[in-house]
Design a protein around this motif. Structure first.
Motif, PDB file in Angstrom:
ATOM      1  N   ASN A   4      -8.261  16.743 -15.382  1.00  0.00           N
ATOM      2  CA  ASN A   4      -7.480  16.760 -14.192  1.00  0.00           C
ATOM      3  C   ASN A   4      -6.509  15.426 -14.538  1.00  0.00           C
ATOM      4  N   GLN A   5      -5.155  15.749 -13.839  1.00  0.00           N
ATOM      5  CA  GLN A   5      -4.235  14.524 -13.989  1.00  0.00           C
ATOM      6  C   GLN A   5      -3.395  14.601 -12.783  1.00  0.00           C
ATOM      7  N   LEU A   6      -2.961  13.396 -12.319  1.00  0.00           N
ATOM      8  CA  LEU A   6      -1.938  13.037 -11.403  1.00  0.00           C
ATOM      9  C   LEU A   6      -0.767  12.582 -12.152  1.00  0.00           C
ATOM     10  N   LEU A   7       0.380  12.948 -12.226  1.00  0.00           N
ATOM     11  CA  LEU A   7       1.620  12.551 -12.662  1.00  0.00           C
ATOM     12  C   LEU A   7       2.719  12.419 -11.596  1.00  0.00           C
ATOM     13  N   LEU A   8       2.970  10.733 -11.906  1.00  0.00           N
ATOM     14  CA  LEU A   8       4.233  10.713 -10.753  1.00  0.00           C
ATOM     15  C   LEU A   8       5.538   9.890 -11.430  1.00  0.00           C
ATOM     16  N   GLY A   9       6.800  10.445 -11.194  1.00  0.00           N
ATOM     17  CA  GLY A   9       7.720  10.100 -12.162  1.00  0.00           C
ATOM     18  C   GLY A   9       8.854   9.821 -11.186  1.00  0.00           C
ATOM     19  N   VAL A  10       9.758   8.930 -11.574  1.00  0.00           N
ATOM     20  CA  VAL A  10      11.111   8.741 -10.994  1.00  0.00           C
ATOM     21  C   VAL A  10      12.150   8.311 -11.955  1.00  0.00           C
ATOM     22  N   GLN A  45      -5.622   5.629 -16.739  1.00  0.00           N
ATOM     23  CA  GLN A  45      -4.234   5.210 -16.187  1.00  0.00           C
ATOM     24  C   GLN A  45      -2.965   4.909 -17.215  1.00  0.00           C
ATOM     25  N   TRP A  46      -1.808   5.189 -16.976  1.00  0.00           N
ATOM     26  CA  TRP A  46      -0.916   4.905 -17.982  1.00  0.00           C
ATOM     27  C   TRP A  46       0.339   4.489 -16.986  1.00  0.00           C
ATOM     28  N   LEU A  47       1.041   3.787 -17.264  1.00  0.00           N
ATOM     29  CA  LEU A  47       2.485   3.270 -16.593  1.00  0.00           C
ATOM     30  C   LEU A  47       3.466   2.981 -17.657  1.00  0.00           C
ATOM     31  N   VAL A  48       4.453   3.618 -17.869  1.00  0.00           N
ATOM     32  CA  VAL A  48       5.608   3.445 -18.898  1.00  0.00           C
ATOM     33  C   VAL A  48       6.856   3.590 -18.231  1.00  0.00           C
ATOM     34  N   PHE A  49       7.652   2.675 -18.350  1.00  0.00           N
ATOM     35  CA  PHE A  49       9.164   2.586 -17.839  1.00  0.00           C
ATOM     36  C   PHE A  49      10.174   2.254 -18.977  1.00  0.00           C
ATOM     37  N   ASN A  50      11.328   2.758 -18.777  1.00  0.00           N
ATOM     38  CA  ASN A  50      12.033   2.234 -19.830  1.00  0.00           C
ATOM     39  C   ASN A  50      13.704   1.939 -18.935  1.00  0.00           C
ATOM     40  N   TYR A  51      14.567   1.393 -19.659  1.00  0.00           N
ATOM     41  CA  TYR A  51      15.657   1.189 -18.819  1.00  0.00           C
ATOM     42  C   TYR A  51      16.740   0.760 -19.935  1.00  0.00           C
ATOM     43  N   VAL A  52      18.097   0.965 -19.266  1.00  0.00           N
ATOM     44  CA  VAL A  52      19.210   0.519 -20.109  1.00  0.00           C
ATOM     45  C   VAL A  52      20.075  -0.062 -19.090  1.00  0.00           C
ATOM     46  N   TYR A  53      20.625  -1.201 -19.362  1.00  0.00           N
ATOM     47  CA  TYR A  53      21.261  -2.146 -18.273  1.00  0.00           C
ATOM     48  C   TYR A  53      22.508  -3.055 -18.814  1.00  0.00           C
ATOM     49  N   ASP A  54      23.514  -2.611 -18.431  1.00  0.00           N
ATOM     50  CA  ASP A  54      24.715  -3.275 -18.979  1.00  0.00           C
ATOM     51  C   ASP A  54      24.940  -4.557 -17.964  1.00  0.00           C
ATOM     52  N   LEU A  55      24.729  -5.798 -18.561  1.00  0.00           N
ATOM     53  CA  LEU A  55      24.754  -6.883 -17.878  1.00  0.00           C
ATOM     54  C   LEU A  55      26.097  -7.048 -17.076  1.00  0.00           C
ATOM     55  N   PRO A  56      26.168  -7.457 -15.739  1.00  0.00           N
ATOM     56  CA  PRO A  56      27.430  -7.235 -14.950  1.00  0.00           C
ATOM     57  C   PRO A  56      28.388  -8.905 -15.117  1.00  0.00           C
ATOM     58  N   PHE A  87     -15.668   1.274 -20.742  1.00  0.00           N
ATOM     59  CA  PHE A  87     -14.365   1.277 -21.098  1.00  0.00           C
ATOM     60  C   PHE A  87     -14.087  -0.206 -21.584  1.00  0.00           C
ATOM     61  N   THR A  88     -13.066   0.037 -22.490  1.00  0.00           N
ATOM     62  CA  THR A  88     -12.727  -1.193 -23.260  1.00  0.00           C
ATOM     63  C   THR A  88     -11.442  -1.807 -22.311  1.00  0.00           C
ATOM     64  N   PRO A  89     -11.016  -3.147 -22.654  1.00  0.00           N
ATOM     65  CA  PRO A  89     -10.145  -3.668 -21.800  1.00  0.00           C
ATOM     66  C   PRO A  89      -8.702  -2.791 -21.785  1.00  0.00           C
ATOM     67  N   GLY A  90      -7.992  -2.667 -20.940  1.00  0.00           N
ATOM     68  CA  GLY A  90      -6.541  -2.147 -20.692  1.00  0.00           C
ATOM     69  C   GLY A  90      -5.694  -3.107 -21.768  1.00  0.00           C
ATOM     70  N   ALA A 139      10.412   5.835 -14.984  1.00  0.00           N
ATOM     71  CA  ALA A 139       9.281   5.281 -14.814  1.00  0.00           C
ATOM     72  C   ALA A 139       8.188   6.595 -14.773  1.00  0.00           C
ATOM     73  N   GLN A 140       7.294   6.618 -15.512  1.00  0.00           N
ATOM     74  CA  GLN A 140       6.099   7.562 -15.195  1.00  0.00           C
ATOM     75  C   GLN A 140       4.910   7.009 -15.185  1.00  0.00           C
ATOM     76  N   TYR A 141       3.894   7.291 -14.104  1.00  0.00           N
ATOM     77  CA  TYR A 141       2.875   6.893 -13.892  1.00  0.00           C
ATOM     78  C   TYR A 141       1.815   8.230 -14.020  1.00  0.00           C
ATOM     79  N   GLN A 142       0.548   8.050 -14.575  1.00  0.00           N
ATOM     80  CA  GLN A 142      -0.264   9.024 -14.612  1.00  0.00           C
ATOM     81  C   GLN A 142      -1.950   8.461 -14.632  1.00  0.00           C
ATOM     82  N   TYR A 143      -2.658   9.375 -13.729  1.00  0.00           N
ATOM     83  CA  TYR A 143      -3.817   9.132 -13.624  1.00  0.00           C
ATOM     84  C   TYR A 143      -4.696  10.218 -14.259  1.00  0.00           C
TER      85      TYR A 143
END
Length: 561
Positions: free
Chosen positions: A315-321, A369-380, A482-485, A333-337
């Motif tokens: 079973n998996q819960l997946l949240l994303g924005v 649990q996993w949380l992964v996010f990525n970004y591209v930002y043109d500095l202003p 469980f091993t360390p995260g 960003a993606q989070y899954q449990y």
């Protein structure tokens, strides 16, 4: 050869002090605790299979807001066969090797070894009611599917999607289905393993019985026949793994560029394969009997069986924005449990093959649990941007036009089992396995936040586990701990430098892998010592002595023309 230190540990001399010995010293003396030969000689050729897949599907636009897709597949994989059929499998019910012959009694096949044919019990496929193609086909792989997409509101910014389907996994050629070609009588020299018969508590001096000068005791050198051959088998009614999957997703768009998603994903799998699971292992062990004497199928040694009895529940819960690139910024960003339970490890089989449900535990290598996010930002900063837009050309070349990007990952630990070591003990004929759980003792007491792996970082509480009673199976759950995260940031900065010519530009890029130089701890030492009867301690038991992570910086300059 394998070496355990039992001979330099003085275990063969009654009434004398003994210890865990030294395995390398045993090697220097040429005194082993086991030896194994490799198979050579004839081998079946031209293994083949065929598979078919067919499906029917329809899409139904019920309303402008609701679409339903439904269909059914049928998939068939024929069993893997050898052109020559020079193969032998094993019949658990009758404790015999099975030859592919259309006769009531076995006869020596062409190309087989007379010595190997005479040494072991055989039967024929006809005598047990099977055709010469021993492995029977699985023709039940019907796979219905259904899915839908629904927009509940007039603005069309919200959508609900869902689906259900049954899927099948075909068995690869070299995973179990070719191993029966290694069995007698086809091999002129089969794999043989010999283990020392050193008793647990000898009443008189016992000298090394497997040595460099006599590596294979009890073998007739003219026929090369072992009394206890190692064999392989493949389940005659093997089933393709069946997975029922379902999902439900809610998506919504915010404004012009933002969207969010929430999903539930689940599956149940059955007929998962145990690949090479050891089955010639007793369910109830016999004290002070050799491992071979306890095997339920005689006269055979280890038997590796590929059979389709495994089960999994996931079973998996997946949240994303998500933000699409606009005004110099994109973000996702993606989070899954996750929660996965099964009775099938990464390889081999359960601790007690007769009771596989006792291995039902956390799915190996699956983090919660996993949380992964990525970004591209043109500095202003610089010309044409929000800040310092009126800066001079030279200053703009330095501070303007920079882009920042990166990928960041946070993950939970992966599960592992706690085992025990018998090094230095005099227990004979005790099958290894998992440790037992001590009731009421916390699993992670005394855990340290240190990263000093040279001294060992305490991770799980070794007092929460104990070796089982002698000649018993441990009762701790498989993959209980469980091993360390871990976490990691990879970042980069880049900028384009224009020149006097529109046709020539220079691109500079600086990449920072593990940008914050964070060290992630590895897995702990999973084994505890059996200190009874002179057992040797396990160094750093329950502690972490490894890890990874160091900053790496990569600079690059390229010209585009």
């Amino acid at each position: 050869f394998t070496f355990s230190g039992e001979w330099t540990g003085n275990l063969g001399w009654p009434g004398q002090p003994h210890s865990g010995g030294n395995a390398f010293a045993d090697f220097l003396l040429g005194t082993a605790n086991s030896s194994t030969t490799a198979p050579v000689g004839a081998f079946a050729e031209d293994i083949y299979s065929r598979d078919w897949g067919m499906y029917a599907q329809d899409t139904w636009q019920v309303t402008p807001k609701l679409t339903i897709v439904a269909g059914v597949r049928y998939e068939y994989e024929s069993p893997w066969l050898y052109r020559t059929q020079t193969v032998t499998t094993f019949d658990i019910a009758n404790d015999k090797l099975v030859l592919p012959e259309n006769s009531a009694t076995p006869t020596l096949p062409a190309g087989a070894s007379q010595a190997l044919f005479s040494a072991y019990p055989y039967e024929t496929t006809q005598s047990i009611g099977l055709p010469t193609d021993y492995i029977q086909p699985d023709r039940t792989n019907f796979a219905p599917r259904v899915g839908f997409a629904f927009r509940p509101f007039a603005d069309g910014r919200t959508v609900v999607r869902g689906g259900y389907g049954i899927y099948y996994n075909f068995q690869p050629c070299f995973v179990g289905s070719r191993e029966d070609a290694y069995n007698p009588p086809w091999q002129f020299s089969i794999s043989q393993t010999f283990t020392s018969k050193l008793p647990g508590k000898p009443t008189s001096p016992y000298l090394p019985d497997i040595t460099f000068s006599n590596p294979f005791p009890s073998v007739n050198s003219s026929t090369v026949v072992t009394p206890n051959p190692t064999i392989d088998m493949f389940q005659w009614n093997f089933k393709n793994a069946e997975i029922q999957e379902w999902n439900l997703t809610l998506e919504h768009q915010f404004g012009r560029n933002w969207s969010a998603r929430s999903s539930y994903v689940g599956n149940v799998a059955k007929h998962l394969p145990y690949n090479g699971g050891p089955i010639n292992v007793p369910n109830v062990q016999i004290p002070n009997e050799s491992l071979q004497a306890q095997r339920p199928f005689q006269p055979f040694g280890a038997i590796s069986d590929t059979y389709s009895e495994g089960y999994e529940n996931f079973n998996q819960l997946l949240l994303g924005v998500n933000r699409r690139f606009d005004n110099g910024l994109s973000f996702e960003a993606q989070y899954q449990y996750d929660r996965g339970l099964d009775d099938v490890g990464e390889s081999v089989g359960p601790q007690q093959w007769q009771e596989p449900w006792l291995d039902y535990g956390n799915s190996t290598a699956l983090a919660r649990q996993w949380l992964v996010f990525n970004y591209v930002y043109d500095l202003p900063f610089g010309k044409g941007r929000q800040f310092l837009g009126s800066t001079g050309d030279l200053a703009n070349e330095i501070i303007g036009g920079w882009r920042l990007a990166g990928i960041s990952t946070y993950g939970g630990g992966t599960p592992f089992s706690v085992t025990y070591s018998q090094t230095g003990t005099t227990f004979v004929g005790w099958w290894p396995g998992r440790a037992s759980r001590v009731p009421g003792v916390p699993l992670y007491a005394g855990q340290s936040k240190s990263h000093n792996i040279l001294k060992g970082v305490p991770w799980f509480n070794t007092a929460a586990f104990a070796p089982p009673q002698p000649w018993g199976w441990g009762n701790s759950a498989r993959d209980l701990l469980f091993t360390p995260g871990f976490w990691n940031w990879d970042m980069s900065g880049s900028k384009t430098f224009p020149t006097w010519s529109d046709r020539l530009n220079f691109d500079f890029r600086a990449d920072f892998f593990d940008a914050f130089n964070h060290f992630n701890l590895g897995a702990p030492v999973e084994s505890i010592a059996d200190s009874r009867d002179g057992g040797t301690a396990v160094a750093n038991s329950g502690a972490i002595v490894s890890g990874s992570g160091q900053r790496s910086i990569q600079l690059s300059l390229s010209a585009r023309f």
